[in-house]
Design a protein around this motif. Structure first.
Motif, mmCIF file in Angstrom:
data_model
loop_
_atom_site.group_PDB
_atom_site.id
_atom_site.type_symbol
_atom_site.label_atom_id
_atom_site.label_comp_id
_atom_site.label_asym_id
_atom_site.label_seq_id
_atom_site.Cartn_x
_atom_site.Cartn_y
_atom_site.Cartn_z
ATOM 1 N N SER A 75 0.934 -1.222 -0.223
ATOM 2 C CA SER A 75 -0.110 -0.201 -0.152
ATOM 3 C C SER A 75 0.850 1.594 -0.008
ATOM 4 C CB SER A 75 -1.051 -0.074 1.595
ATOM 5 O OG SER A 75 -1.770 1.094 1.211
ATOM 6 N N THR A 76 1.916 1.179 0.859
ATOM 7 C CA THR A 76 2.668 2.310 0.877
ATOM 8 C C THR A 76 3.338 2.740 -0.453
ATOM 9 O OG1 THR A 76 3.504 1.779 3.098
ATOM 10 C CG2 THR A 76 4.893 3.182 1.850
ATOM 11 N N PHE A 77 3.872 1.782 -1.355
ATOM 12 C CA PHE A 77 4.610 2.159 -2.571
ATOM 13 C C PHE A 77 3.449 1.922 -3.698
ATOM 14 C CE2 PHE A 77 8.139 0.841 0.176
ATOM 15 C CZ PHE A 77 8.886 2.016 0.329
ATOM 16 N N LYS A 78 2.309 1.695 -3.353
ATOM 17 C CA LYS A 78 1.375 1.673 -4.574
ATOM 18 C C LYS A 78 1.428 2.926 -5.497
ATOM 19 C CE LYS A 78 -3.511 0.725 -5.479
ATOM 20 N NZ LYS A 78 -4.854 0.414 -4.814
ATOM 21 N N GLU A 79 1.157 4.102 -4.787
ATOM 22 C CA GLU A 79 1.289 5.350 -5.708
ATOM 23 C C GLU A 79 2.479 5.316 -6.318
ATOM 24 O OE1 GLU A 79 0.366 10.254 -4.477
ATOM 25 O OE2 GLU A 79 1.390 8.826 -3.322
ATOM 26 N N ALA A 80 3.602 4.973 -5.918
ATOM 27 C CA ALA A 80 4.730 5.357 -6.712
ATOM 28 C C ALA A 80 5.112 4.200 -7.731
ATOM 29 C CB ALA A 80 6.086 4.866 -5.676
ATOM 30 N N ARG A 81 4.593 2.869 -7.435
ATOM 31 C CA ARG A 81 4.402 1.838 -8.553
ATOM 32 C C ARG A 81 3.567 2.472 -9.827
ATOM 33 N NH1 ARG A 81 3.802 -1.641 -5.395
ATOM 34 N NH2 ARG A 81 1.656 -1.636 -5.640
ATOM 35 N N VAL A 82 2.307 3.049 -9.406
ATOM 36 C CA VAL A 82 1.497 3.709 -10.562
ATOM 37 C C VAL A 82 2.070 4.729 -11.409
ATOM 38 C CG1 VAL A 82 -0.741 4.620 -10.982
ATOM 39 C CG2 VAL A 82 -0.667 2.860 -9.246
ATOM 40 N N ALA A 83 2.744 5.387 -10.516
ATOM 41 C CA ALA A 83 3.455 6.767 -11.261
ATOM 42 C C ALA A 83 4.645 6.176 -12.039
ATOM 43 C CB ALA A 83 3.952 7.573 -10.064
ATOM 44 N N PHE A 84 5.342 5.235 -11.751
ATOM 45 C CA PHE A 84 6.445 4.625 -12.428
ATOM 46 C C PHE A 84 5.705 4.140 -13.710
ATOM 47 C CE2 PHE A 84 9.711 1.715 -13.449
ATOM 48 C CZ PHE A 84 10.675 2.298 -13.627
ATOM 49 N N GLU A 85 4.723 3.351 -13.839
ATOM 50 C CA GLU A 85 4.303 2.598 -14.891
ATOM 51 C C GLU A 85 3.733 3.662 -15.788
ATOM 52 O OE1 GLU A 85 1.096 0.175 -13.289
ATOM 53 O OE2 GLU A 85 2.109 -1.352 -12.542
ATOM 54 N N SER A 86 3.064 4.875 -15.248
ATOM 55 C CA SER A 86 2.690 6.143 -16.085
ATOM 56 C C SER A 86 3.762 6.575 -16.838
ATOM 57 C CB SER A 86 2.094 7.046 -15.352
ATOM 58 O OG SER A 86 1.742 8.189 -16.135
ATOM 59 N N ILE A 87 5.161 6.663 -16.055
ATOM 60 C CA ILE A 87 6.113 7.409 -16.847
ATOM 61 C C ILE A 87 6.691 6.433 -18.090
ATOM 62 C CG2 ILE A 87 8.507 7.913 -16.498
ATOM 63 C CD1 ILE A 87 8.010 8.838 -13.591
ATOM 64 N N THR A 88 6.711 5.127 -17.698
ATOM 65 C CA THR A 88 7.267 4.374 -18.731
ATOM 66 C C THR A 88 6.261 4.219 -20.004
ATOM 67 O OG1 THR A 88 6.265 2.343 -17.885
ATOM 68 C CG2 THR A 88 8.708 3.012 -17.235
ATOM 69 N N ARG A 89 5.132 4.297 -19.850
ATOM 70 C CA ARG A 89 4.082 4.312 -20.859
ATOM 71 C C ARG A 89 4.090 5.579 -21.788
ATOM 72 N NH1 ARG A 89 0.137 3.761 -18.125
ATOM 73 N NH2 ARG A 89 -0.688 5.833 -17.927
ATOM 74 N N ARG A 90 4.036 6.486 -21.104
ATOM 75 C CA ARG A 90 4.292 8.219 -21.687
ATOM 76 C C ARG A 90 5.378 8.046 -22.509
ATOM 77 N NH1 ARG A 90 -1.045 9.049 -21.674
ATOM 78 N NH2 ARG A 90 -2.116 9.582 -19.917
ATOM 79 N N LEU A 91 6.673 7.859 -22.021
ATOM 80 C CA LEU A 91 7.960 8.071 -22.831
ATOM 81 C C LEU A 91 7.992 6.942 -23.803
ATOM 82 C CD1 LEU A 91 10.452 8.329 -19.671
ATOM 83 C CD2 LEU A 91 10.262 9.909 -21.611
ATOM 84 N N SER A 92 7.405 5.761 -23.909
ATOM 85 C CA SER A 92 7.512 5.051 -24.943
ATOM 86 C C SER A 92 6.623 5.531 -26.305
ATOM 87 C CB SER A 92 6.821 3.641 -24.696
ATOM 88 O OG SER A 92 5.509 3.441 -24.556
ATOM 89 N N GLN A 93 5.759 6.600 -25.994
ATOM 90 C CA GLN A 93 4.971 7.315 -27.010
ATOM 91 C C GLN A 93 5.881 8.454 -27.453
ATOM 92 O OE1 GLN A 93 1.507 7.501 -24.281
ATOM 93 N NE2 GLN A 93 0.367 7.279 -26.061
ATOM 94 N N ALA A 94 6.842 8.717 -26.885
ATOM 95 C CA ALA A 94 7.557 10.052 -27.423
ATOM 96 C C ALA A 94 7.811 9.798 -29.049
ATOM 97 C CB ALA A 94 8.756 10.144 -26.684
ATOM 98 N N THR A 95 7.811 11.043 -29.493
ATOM 99 C CA THR A 95 7.900 11.439 -31.009
ATOM 100 C C THR A 95 8.710 12.512 -31.597
ATOM 101 O OG1 THR A 95 6.652 11.249 -33.208
ATOM 102 C CG2 THR A 95 5.536 12.433 -31.360
ATOM 103 N N LEU A 96 9.376 12.501 -32.315
ATOM 104 C CA LEU A 96 9.918 13.722 -32.983
ATOM 105 C C LEU A 96 9.304 14.038 -34.715
ATOM 106 C CD1 LEU A 96 13.779 13.728 -32.293
ATOM 107 C CD2 LEU A 96 11.765 15.202 -31.294
ATOM 108 N N ASN A 97 8.545 12.891 -34.955
ATOM 109 C CA ASN A 97 8.005 13.146 -36.529
ATOM 110 C C ASN A 97 9.146 13.607 -37.276
ATOM 111 O OD1 ASN A 97 5.937 12.751 -38.266
ATOM 112 N ND2 ASN A 97 5.197 14.874 -38.062
ATOM 113 N N THR A 98 10.170 12.928 -37.343
ATOM 114 C CA THR A 98 11.218 13.131 -38.158
ATOM 115 C C THR A 98 11.070 13.005 -39.730
ATOM 116 O OG1 THR A 98 12.896 12.559 -36.401
ATOM 117 C CG2 THR A 98 14.006 12.956 -38.644
ATOM 118 N N TYR A 99 11.359 13.875 -40.361
ATOM 119 C CA TYR A 99 11.171 13.712 -41.913
ATOM 120 C C TYR A 99 12.475 14.242 -42.628
ATOM 121 C CZ TYR A 99 9.850 18.523 -41.488
ATOM 122 O OH TYR A 99 10.038 20.055 -41.216
#
Length: 370
Positions: free
Chosen positions: A61-85
């Motif tokens: 329970s103590t680290f539940k918030e941290a674990r959820v936040a960490f999953e959010s970081i990894t998910r968002r970063l995997s979506q990073a884009t530069l749309n390079t052309y």
């Protein structure tokens, strides 16, 4: 006269009664003592099992918030884009404007490094930060709801603050002041995508401060788009009691030596070429308009009880993270061990989260067409 057989049976019955008797006091005392020992052992086993179960549940329970936040970081970063052309690069203006090269181009930006360097407040911003664009679809304008692939500027960093400006305004200040290290999420709505406002592609854009302005000057900004009754804060706490966020760009799983790291000092900027000189600045490899293939993400979280105890003893949470760590990838393991030893010496309960994130839009090693 009684029958002889009857007399024998009577004599045998009297003899049998004389040999039967109950437990002695000593036997009862020994039995009760053995039973008491068994009950004590059973009680201790049940108590230990219940304590272990309670501790496990409390830790989860103590680290539940941290674990959820960490999953959010990894998910968002995997979506990073530069749309390079690929497009022509021009020189001159007006009628004298002419193409001089055919190069990678992008309107977007990816940067990670020490938070103190990117934002400029080292005393309250330990560890690393990352800022990027991704099709997250976040908007506060009612007209844009339901458009899930809107482009957003996004970012993550750790900040030491009292949490007052993030609490409901109707609560008295003294009831919400609580100094903590917080993981902050920079998430301006799509209507405030400042990376386009700065016109980073301009030929005169050669200043690092101007290139970083889209997040550096707006990370604590506000917006009132969409008829909001109160301004929307661009940066909001994602989790409390997060001491450090560490980000290491990497080329591949097969090559983990620090000497071949694409960011030996953790710093990576897809627009470094504009202010550092050369096609790829001072980075090994060509990072011009290119995303790193992998990001090693490490996050260190502590529990609330440890935070309360440390704040009571020291009067402030400041100083819990030793200075001078995580400056070089070559000493990353040594630095992490030193941090863990420091936290144990302060009787701080902590947990380290780690994951390697693959950026889907990375085109590292793109060969320029002929």
């Amino acid at each position: 006269q009684p029958h002889p057989q009857a007399m024998k049976r009577a004599t045998a019955l009297r003899s049998g009664r004389s040999h039967r008797h109950g437990f002695t006091l000593l036997e009862l005392m020994i039995s009760m003592a053995v039973l008491a020992i068994i009950m004590v052992l059973v009680f201790q086993m049940l108590s230990a099992t219940q304590r272990a179960w309670s501790d496990s549940r409390a830790r989860l329970s103590t680290f539940k918030e941290a674990r959820v936040a960490f999953e959010s970081i990894t998910r968002r970063l995997s979506q990073a884009t530069l749309n390079t052309y690929w497009d022509y690069e021009f020189t001159g203006t007006g009628r004298s404007r002419r193409p001089i090269d055919y190069q990678k181009q992008s309107d977007l930006h990816f940067v990670c490094g020490e938070t103190a360097d990117l934002i400029g407040k080292g005393d309250i911003h330990p560890g690393h930060a990352v800022f990027f664009q991704a099709p997250i679809g976040f908007s506060v304008d009612e007209d844009n709801r339901g458009i899930n692939d809107l482009l957003n500027g996004w970012g993550y960093y750790v900040e030491l603050n009292d949490g007052v400006k993030f609490a409901p305004s109707f609560l008295p200040r003294e009831s919400v002041v609580r100094e903590r290290y917080r993981l902050m999420e920079f998430r301006p709505p799509a209507e405030d995508l400042a990376v386009y406002k700065e016109d980073l592609k301009g030929t005169d854009v050669k200043s690092q401060s101007r290139i970083h302005a889209w997040f550096k000057e707006n990370y604590d900004g506000k917006t009132t788009v969409g008829g909001l009754s109160t301004p929307y804060e661009f940066s909001r706490p994602l989790a409390e009691n997060i001491l450090l966020l560490l980000i290491e760009p990497r080329e591949s799983d097969a090559n983990e030596s620090a000497s071949s790291s694409i960011a030996p000092d953790y710093f990576y900027d897809s627009r470094e070429f504009q202010y550092a000189g050369g096609a790829s600045g001072s980075r090994p490899g060509d990072n011009k308009h290119t995303l790193p293939p992998l990001l090693d993400i490490t996050m260190v979280a502590i529990d609330e009880e440890s935070a309360i105890r440390y704040a009571q003893i020291n009067g402030s949470m400041a100083g819990l993270v030793p200075e001078g760590l995580f400056k070089s990838v070559a000493s990353s393991r040594k630095d992490l061990e030193e941090l863990e030893q420091h936290l144990r010496s302060k009787r701080v309960d902590f947990r380290v989260f780690h994951e390697t994130v693959a950026i889907k839009a990375s085109k590292w090693g793109w060969v320029q067409p002929r």
